[in-house]
Scaffold this motif. Structure first.
Motif, PDB file in Angstrom:
ATOM      1  N   GLU A   1       0.814  -1.211   0.000  1.00  0.00           N
ATOM      2  CA  GLU A   1       0.000   0.000   0.000  1.00  0.00           C
ATOM      3  C   GLU A   1       0.843   1.253   0.000  1.00  0.00           C
TER       4      GLU A   1
ATOM      5  N   LYS B   1       0.231   5.764  -0.665  1.00  0.00           N
ATOM      6  CA  LYS B   1      -0.714   6.848  -0.851  1.00  0.00           C
ATOM      7  C   LYS B   1      -0.038   7.948  -1.653  1.00  0.00           C
TER       8      LYS B   1
ATOM      9  N   GLN C   1      -6.459  10.653  -2.473  1.00  0.00           N
ATOM     10  CA  GLN C   1      -7.076   9.473  -1.868  1.00  0.00           C
ATOM     11  C   GLN C   1      -7.989   8.722  -2.834  1.00  0.00           C
ATOM     12  N   SER C   2      -8.350   9.344  -3.952  1.00  0.00           N
ATOM     13  CA  SER C   2      -9.200   8.664  -4.938  1.00  0.00           C
ATOM     14  C   SER C   2      -8.731   9.034  -6.337  1.00  0.00           C
TER      15      SER C   2
ATOM     16  N   ASP D   1      -8.690  15.950  -3.123  1.00  0.00           N
ATOM     17  CA  ASP D   1      -7.973  14.683  -2.912  1.00  0.00           C
ATOM     18  C   ASP D   1      -8.287  13.661  -4.000  1.00  0.00           C
ATOM     19  N   CYS D   2      -8.889  14.130  -5.121  1.00  0.00           N
ATOM     20  CA  CYS D   2      -9.243  13.229  -6.217  1.00  0.00           C
ATOM     21  C   CYS D   2      -8.504  13.634  -7.494  1.00  0.00           C
TER      22      CYS D   2
ATOM     23  N   GLN E   1      -6.044   2.755  -3.035  1.00  0.00           N
ATOM     24  CA  GLN E   1      -7.166   3.555  -2.555  1.00  0.00           C
ATOM     25  C   GLN E   1      -8.387   3.365  -3.470  1.00  0.00           C
TER      26      GLN E   1
END
Length: 340
Positions: A147, A149, A154-155, A181-182, A269
């Protein structure tokens, strides 16, 4: 290939005829002097490929392309004097179903212009052959990684498109500001020489910032990021974007399958994969890899697709959780991700 020429300028039509006649692989099927004549000739004697000018009497290249794709679908390459001076018309034609765009070779400078056109014809022939005829392409999936980030991201919305894609992409993203955050990444089949024009044109249609992806970029939230190379766009295990010529044998460049599979492998994510209108099969297996990785997957429906090749491939593989008409994909994004 059997090629139709639609051009009302005798010198331009002759330059195109000479380039085609210089190779044993292609033949000129007919020459139309108006857009209306091109529509009629496609109906009477359908070619493998039409070389379509933008500015013609009776019916311009955009409307002629739209009519041909409605009535006698076949591959269409926009061939016009200076494509960079007709950006809006070019993208309207691509939205109507044309595959790509290139400049018209001049009789005086045929060595250079003719070589560029022949390179395009080789690409078109490969796409048509891989599509199984005038309309409909294929690769594979992978596994998981640790994982990571992205910086504040986050998306991810991953969009793949081909024939008819520019207008479709603009339609689903119009008026939307994605949350900070996209990130939105677009892989559109388009020649790298015209990719910067596509970025500028798309930026004029949207309220979100739009930028071309440079090798080594990180994902940016609240931004539409567009692949700009004939090499494939990839996302690596460090969530860094980059270009790679491998796999070299793929006819579609940049390949939607390649990017979708990278997202399935490395992005841990939330993600939404969207496969839009396009000739061939590119993107179907990549969308399936996204679904198998637990991501949300959407395909455009047949009724609103300029060419129902890529979404059809996804449907045959049961890769799309949702099949939506184009006008409903944008509202779905807003309801799923928020933003303004």
């Amino acid at each position: 290939m059997r090629i139709g020429i639609a051009n009302d300028v005798p010198m331009a039509a002759e330059a195109l005829r000479r380039v085609i006649a210089a190779t044993p692989h292609h033949q000129v099927l007919w020459i139309a002097r108006t857009g209306l004549e091109a529509v009629r000739m496609c109906a009477e004697n359908r070619p493998d490929l039409v070389l379509m000018d933008l500015n013609m009497p009776e019916l311009d290249g955009v409307e002629a392309t739209r009519r041909i794709m409605d009535e006698s679908p076949c591959a269409i390459l926009i061939v016009t004097g200076r494509p960079q001076d007709s950006v809006n018309q070019v993208f309207r034609a691509l939205g109507a179903g044309a595959l790509d765009v290139t400049a018209t070779p001049m009789l005086a400078g045929q060595a250079e212009g003719g070589g560029q056109l022949l390179a395009k014809l080789r690409t078109m022939e490969k796409l048509i052959r891989h599509s199984g005829g005038s309309q409909a392409m294929l690769p594979r999936a992978t596994a998981a990684a640790p994982e990571h980030k992205g910086p504040g991201v986050q998306s991810l919305v991953a969009i793949g498109a081909s024939t008819g894609g520019p207008v479709a992409v603009a339609t689903i993203l119009a008026g939307w500001r994605a949350p900070p955050d996209c990130a939105v990444v677009v892989v559109q089949h388009i020649d790298e020489n015209f990719a910067d024009h596509f970025v500028k044109w798309l930026a004029d249609q949207l309220v979100m910032p739009v930028r071309a992806i440079e090798h080594g970029d990180k994902l940016l939230g609240g931004t539409v990021m567009v692949a700009k190379s004939n090499d494939h766009l990839k996302l690596d295990e460090k969530l860094q974007l980059g270009y790679d010529a491998v796999p070299r044998e793929y006819a579609y460049r940049p390949s939607v399958d390649v990017f979708f599979r990278c997202v399935a492998q490395h992005w841990r994510q939330d993600a939404i994969g969207i496969l839009l209108t396009g000739m061939g099969r590119d993107g179907g297996e990549g969308l399936l890899a996204l679904r198998q990785a637990g991501k949300t997957t959407v395909a455009q429906d047949q009724a609103t697709s300029a060419v129902y090749g890529m979404p059809r491939a996804a449907a045959e593989l049961d890769a799309a959780q949702l099949t939506l008409p184009l006008p409903k994909i944008g509202p779905f994004l807003r309801s799923a991700l928020g933003g303004r």
